[in-house]
Design a protein around this motif. Structure first.
Motif, PDB file in Angstrom:
ATOM      1  N   GLN A 311       0.630  -1.180  -0.070  1.00 19.36           N
ATOM      2  CA  GLN A 311      -0.099   0.100  -0.280  1.00 19.36           C
ATOM      3  C   GLN A 311       0.827   1.194  -0.098  1.00 19.36           C
ATOM      4  O   GLN A 311       0.512   2.411  -0.910  1.00 19.36           O
ATOM      5  N   LEU A 312       1.893   1.180   0.787  1.00 17.73           N
ATOM      6  CA  LEU A 312       2.963   2.452   0.896  1.00 17.73           C
ATOM      7  C   LEU A 312       3.626   2.603  -0.536  1.00 17.73           C
ATOM      8  O   LEU A 312       3.695   3.670  -0.917  1.00 17.73           O
ATOM      9  N   TYR A 313       4.011   1.408  -1.197  1.00 13.81           N
ATOM     10  CA  TYR A 313       4.743   1.743  -2.448  1.00 13.81           C
ATOM     11  C   TYR A 313       3.486   2.186  -3.391  1.00 13.81           C
ATOM     12  O   TYR A 313       4.335   3.196  -4.239  1.00 13.81           O
ATOM     13  N   VAL A 314       2.485   1.596  -3.594  1.00 10.67           N
ATOM     14  CA  VAL A 314       1.536   2.094  -4.581  1.00 10.67           C
ATOM     15  C   VAL A 314       1.312   3.786  -4.459  1.00 10.67           C
ATOM     16  O   VAL A 314       1.107   4.494  -5.518  1.00 10.67           O
ATOM     17  N   VAL A 315       1.357   4.200  -3.297  1.00 16.18           N
ATOM     18  CA  VAL A 315       1.109   5.659  -2.979  1.00 16.18           C
ATOM     19  C   VAL A 315       2.450   6.370  -3.288  1.00 16.18           C
ATOM     20  O   VAL A 315       2.167   7.536  -3.842  1.00 16.18           O
ATOM     21  N   GLN A 316       3.466   5.698  -3.063  1.00 17.02           N
ATOM     22  CA  GLN A 316       4.666   6.531  -3.570  1.00 17.02           C
ATOM     23  C   GLN A 316       5.085   6.735  -4.969  1.00 17.02           C
ATOM     24  O   GLN A 316       5.137   7.622  -5.583  1.00 17.02           O
ATOM     25  N   LEU A 317       4.372   5.644  -5.660  1.00 12.25           N
ATOM     26  CA  LEU A 317       4.478   5.600  -7.121  1.00 12.25           C
ATOM     27  C   LEU A 317       3.582   6.501  -7.787  1.00 12.25           C
ATOM     28  O   LEU A 317       3.628   7.293  -8.812  1.00 12.25           O
ATOM     29  N   ALA A 318       2.274   6.521  -6.982  1.00 14.04           N
ATOM     30  CA  ALA A 318       1.272   7.218  -7.662  1.00 14.04           C
ATOM     31  C   ALA A 318       1.674   8.792  -7.688  1.00 14.04           C
ATOM     32  O   ALA A 318       1.178   9.632  -8.228  1.00 14.04           O
ATOM     33  N   LYS A 319       2.278   9.147  -6.615  1.00 17.53           N
ATOM     34  CA  LYS A 319       2.730  10.530  -6.334  1.00 17.53           C
ATOM     35  C   LYS A 319       3.615  10.923  -7.496  1.00 17.53           C
ATOM     36  O   LYS A 319       3.718  12.067  -7.919  1.00 17.53           O
ATOM     37  N   GLN A 320       4.436  10.045  -8.018  1.00 19.47           N
ATOM     38  CA  GLN A 320       5.239  10.208  -8.824  1.00 19.47           C
ATOM     39  C   GLN A 320       4.745  10.288 -10.374  1.00 19.47           C
ATOM     40  O   GLN A 320       4.933  11.100 -11.364  1.00 19.47           O
ATOM     41  N   TYR A 321       3.784   9.266 -10.622  1.00 24.13           N
ATOM     42  CA  TYR A 321       3.418   9.056 -11.971  1.00 24.13           C
ATOM     43  C   TYR A 321       1.933   9.349 -12.281  1.00 24.13           C
ATOM     44  O   TYR A 321       1.664   9.816 -13.197  1.00 24.13           O
ATOM     45  N   ARG A 322       1.070   9.610 -11.113  1.00 25.24           N
ATOM     46  CA  ARG A 322      -0.366  10.083 -11.219  1.00 25.24           C
ATOM     47  C   ARG A 322      -0.619  10.797 -10.040  1.00 25.24           C
ATOM     48  O   ARG A 322      -1.318  10.493  -9.133  1.00 25.24           O
ATOM     49  N   PRO A 323       0.117  12.035  -9.866  1.00 26.60           N
ATOM     50  CA  PRO A 323       0.023  12.865  -8.493  1.00 26.60           C
ATOM     51  C   PRO A 323      -1.353  13.478  -8.323  1.00 26.60           C
ATOM     52  O   PRO A 323      -1.808  13.917  -7.214  1.00 26.60           O
ATOM     53  N   GLY A 324      -2.315  13.630  -9.534  1.00 26.73           N
ATOM     54  CA  GLY A 324      -3.603  13.926  -9.146  1.00 26.73           C
ATOM     55  C   GLY A 324      -4.609  13.025  -8.702  1.00 26.73           C
ATOM     56  O   GLY A 324      -5.742  13.182  -8.534  1.00 26.73           O
ATOM     57  N   ALA A 372       5.010 -12.863  -8.042  1.00 26.04           N
ATOM     58  CA  ALA A 372       4.985 -11.437  -7.559  1.00 26.04           C
ATOM     59  C   ALA A 372       6.422 -10.988  -7.134  1.00 26.04           C
ATOM     60  O   ALA A 372       6.967  -9.554  -7.388  1.00 26.04           O
ATOM     61  N   LEU A 373       7.375 -11.974  -6.490  1.00 24.65           N
ATOM     62  CA  LEU A 373       8.741 -11.641  -6.229  1.00 24.65           C
ATOM     63  C   LEU A 373       9.684 -11.012  -7.436  1.00 24.65           C
ATOM     64  O   LEU A 373      10.248 -10.178  -7.586  1.00 24.65           O
ATOM     65  N   VAL A 374       9.372 -11.757  -8.519  1.00 18.50           N
ATOM     66  CA  VAL A 374       9.973 -11.298 -10.017  1.00 18.50           C
ATOM     67  C   VAL A 374       9.345  -9.974 -10.265  1.00 18.50           C
ATOM     68  O   VAL A 374      10.227  -9.057 -10.841  1.00 18.50           O
ATOM     69  N   LEU A 375       8.470  -9.605 -10.165  1.00 22.59           N
ATOM     70  CA  LEU A 375       7.875  -8.466 -10.638  1.00 22.59           C
ATOM     71  C   LEU A 375       8.252  -7.206  -9.376  1.00 22.59           C
ATOM     72  O   LEU A 375       8.553  -6.182 -10.130  1.00 22.59           O
ATOM     73  N   THR A 376       8.691  -7.670  -8.293  1.00 28.11           N
ATOM     74  CA  THR A 376       8.938  -6.844  -7.323  1.00 28.11           C
ATOM     75  C   THR A 376      10.585  -6.576  -7.611  1.00 28.11           C
ATOM     76  O   THR A 376      10.892  -5.169  -7.676  1.00 28.11           O
ATOM     77  N   LEU A 377      11.205  -7.214  -7.999  1.00 25.02           N
ATOM     78  CA  LEU A 377      12.588  -7.121  -8.377  1.00 25.02           C
ATOM     79  C   LEU A 377      12.758  -6.348  -9.874  1.00 25.02           C
ATOM     80  O   LEU A 377      13.531  -5.273  -9.892  1.00 25.02           O
ATOM     81  N   TRP A 378      11.831  -6.545 -10.668  1.00 24.89           N
ATOM     82  CA  TRP A 378      11.611  -5.679 -11.992  1.00 24.89           C
ATOM     83  C   TRP A 378      11.385  -4.332 -11.673  1.00 24.89           C
ATOM     84  O   TRP A 378      11.851  -3.464 -12.091  1.00 24.89           O
ATOM     85  N   SER A 379      10.162  -3.871 -10.691  1.00 21.24           N
ATOM     86  CA  SER A 379       9.856  -2.728 -10.185  1.00 21.24           C
ATOM     87  C   SER A 379      11.152  -1.978  -9.681  1.00 21.24           C
ATOM     88  O   SER A 379      11.210  -0.888  -9.766  1.00 21.24           O
ATOM     89  N   GLY A 380      11.705  -2.691  -8.817  1.00 22.04           N
ATOM     90  CA  GLY A 380      12.678  -1.925  -8.078  1.00 22.04           C
ATOM     91  C   GLY A 380      14.067  -1.612  -9.095  1.00 22.04           C
ATOM     92  O   GLY A 380      14.597  -0.442  -9.085  1.00 22.04           O
ATOM     93  N   ALA A 381      14.262  -2.418 -10.242  1.00 24.89           N
ATOM     94  CA  ALA A 381      15.145  -1.965 -11.202  1.00 24.89           C
ATOM     95  C   ALA A 381      14.704  -0.923 -11.871  1.00 24.89           C
ATOM     96  O   ALA A 381      15.577   0.199 -12.041  1.00 24.89           O
ATOM     97  N   LEU A 382      13.665  -0.783 -12.104  1.00 20.69           N
ATOM     98  CA  LEU A 382      12.842   0.502 -12.851  1.00 20.69           C
ATOM     99  C   LEU A 382      13.075   1.545 -12.306  1.00 20.69           C
ATOM    100  O   LEU A 382      13.241   2.779 -12.472  1.00 20.69           O
ATOM    101  N   ASP A 383      12.717   1.600 -10.578  1.00 19.12           N
ATOM    102  CA  ASP A 383      13.079   2.718  -9.945  1.00 19.12           C
ATOM    103  C   ASP A 383      14.755   3.185  -9.898  1.00 19.12           C
ATOM    104  O   ASP A 383      14.662   4.643  -9.938  1.00 19.12           O
ATOM    105  N   ARG A 384      15.438   2.152  -9.660  1.00 18.95           N
ATOM    106  CA  ARG A 384      16.870   2.698  -9.846  1.00 18.95           C
ATOM    107  C   ARG A 384      17.197   3.156 -11.167  1.00 18.95           C
ATOM    108  O   ARG A 384      17.922   4.260 -10.970  1.00 18.95           O
ATOM    109  N   ARG A 385      16.663   2.772 -12.320  1.00 16.72           N
ATOM    110  CA  ARG A 385      16.982   3.543 -13.640  1.00 16.72           C
ATOM    111  C   ARG A 385      16.413   4.790 -13.658  1.00 16.72           C
ATOM    112  O   ARG A 385      16.881   5.810 -14.322  1.00 16.72           O
TER     113      ARG A 385
END
Length: 393
Positions: A311-324, A372-385
């Motif tokens: 839940q925390l992660y989706v809020v963090q990403l929403a602030k970045q990609y869909r702030p409204g 889900a673990l693989v998707l999390t690793l992928w999402s983390g890599a996208l964040d770092r990029r």
């Protein structure tokens, strides 16, 4: 805390009980209605789908209704749905009754959170929302085992009558204690929800939520038959084991929030990895009564420990990609949790009716969590990029 919050907490307790209590009663319901276990498992899926798709649509459609009349209407629908479930003469009508209850569930938590926050000063809003949701946690610890015991002793219909009575108490509490003048937030339009679904980054997190949370439900939906048919526990022992599972869930939910505070992605990688391992382990420990208890305690802890981080992660990403549309993204992630329950329970039913059988449900659940673990690793890599791109040369 204002006494009006207790009315919301009781309502959350009733709703949490009716969602999960069916898990402990599947063998009883299947026997009484003369249906197979996989068909009984669909009772879980249908409810979760009702929350998943009913909540965003109905929340948007009821946005113009005053908050107190809306909550009273939702609890009335909840009472009707559970009473109809208790009176259902057939499997088909039971499914319809469960959908009615699910519609009330989805919208209640959507508007209930904002009402709870408005009842207290700004610096206590988080505590007020946590208190309302405590009803959901306490329901898992006490309501589900107690409802299972009532159903096994007096018949599954008695459980739904008991939940109906809780709904009546909550209705009276809301009518008597909630103020008539509640501020009404602007409703999230369907177009706003579709805009959030257009974000690829957020879709990855929604998939993480559905698979990571839903993976446990492949086995958890059929926990009662696993404990009775594979482990060898008596029917009466199931409700006691559900108490252990519920306590582990409550501890995991609290600990998961603390673990995820600093770095939710790193926390979820560790939790999903452990959850996958424990589900695989459950495949082999299920025949042992002692090892089963140890495994279920670990599984209960892990199955809800990832909820705060997701839940925390989706809020963090929403602030970045869909702030409204941060609130919309958060609500859609709640829908993803319920979609995971629906898919997990449905898939579990397919496994039970296949040559793989009941004992393979934890292993298949582990496969979903591994994705889900693989998707999390992928999402983390996208964040770092993304961080590297933003840094000046």
């Amino acid at each position: 805390m204002p006494i009006a919050l207790f009315a919301l907490t009781i309502a959350a307790y009733a709703i949490g009980t009716t969602e999960f209590v069916i898990v402990g009663l599947l063998p009883t319901v299947a026997s009484d209605l003369h249906i197979s276990l996989p068909l009984a498992g669909l009772i879980v899926s249908v409810y979760a789908l009702g929350v998943t798709f009913g909540a965003p649509v109905l929340t948007a459609l009821t946005g113009r209704i005053e908050r107190k009349p809306l909550l009273l209407g939702l609890m009335a629908l909840f009472i009707i749905g559970n009473a109809a479930a208790a009176l259902s003469p057939s499997y088909e009508l039971l499914l319809v009754a469960r959908v009615l209850s699910a519609f009330a569930h989805g919208v209640f938590f959507s508007v209930g959170s904002t009402i709870a926050a408005d009842l207290v000063p700004e610096d206590r809003r988080a505590s007020a929302i946590a208190m309302m949701f405590m009803g959901l946690t306490v329901a898992i610890v006490t309501g589900v085992p107690l409802g299972t015991y009532i159903g096994q002793t007096f018949g599954w219909r008695a459980t739904f009558w008991a939940v109906t009575a809780l709904g009546v108490i909550a209705f009276i509490g809301i009518a008597a204690l909630l103020p008539n003048t509640l501020s009404k937030a602007s409703a999230a339009r369907l177009v706003d929800q579709l805009r959030v679904l257009g974000s690829g980054r957020l879709l990855i997190v929604f998939a993480m939520t559905a698979l990571g949370y839903g993976g446990t439900f492949v086995a958890f939906t059929f926990l009662a038959p696993i404990l009775q048919q594979i482990t060898g526990y008596s029917e009466g022992s199931v409700s006691l084991i559900l108490v252990l599972y519920g306590v582990a869930i409550a501890i995991g939910n609290i600990a998961g929030g603390k673990i995820a505070n600093r770095d939710p992605v790193k926390a979820m990688i560790g939790l999903f990895l452990a959850q996958t391992a424990v589900l695989v382990l459950f495949t082999f420990t299920a025949p042992s009564p002692v090892l089963t208890l140890v495994t279920l305690a670990a599984l209960g802890f892990l199955s809800f420990a990832n909820v705060p981080g997701l839940q925390l992660y989706v809020v963090q990403l929403a602030k970045q990609y869909r702030p409204g549309a941060v609130d919309v993204a958060s609500a859609l992630n709640i829908a993803a949790f319920n979609l995971g329950i629906a898919v997990g329970a449905w898939l579990g039913g397919l496994i039970v009716s296949s040559p793989l059988g009941l004992g393979s449900t934890p292993l298949v659940g582990a496969m979903l969590v591994a994705v889900a673990l693989v998707l999390t690793l992928w999402s983390g890599a996208l964040d770092r990029r993304a961080v590297l791109v933003e840094q000046p040369a």
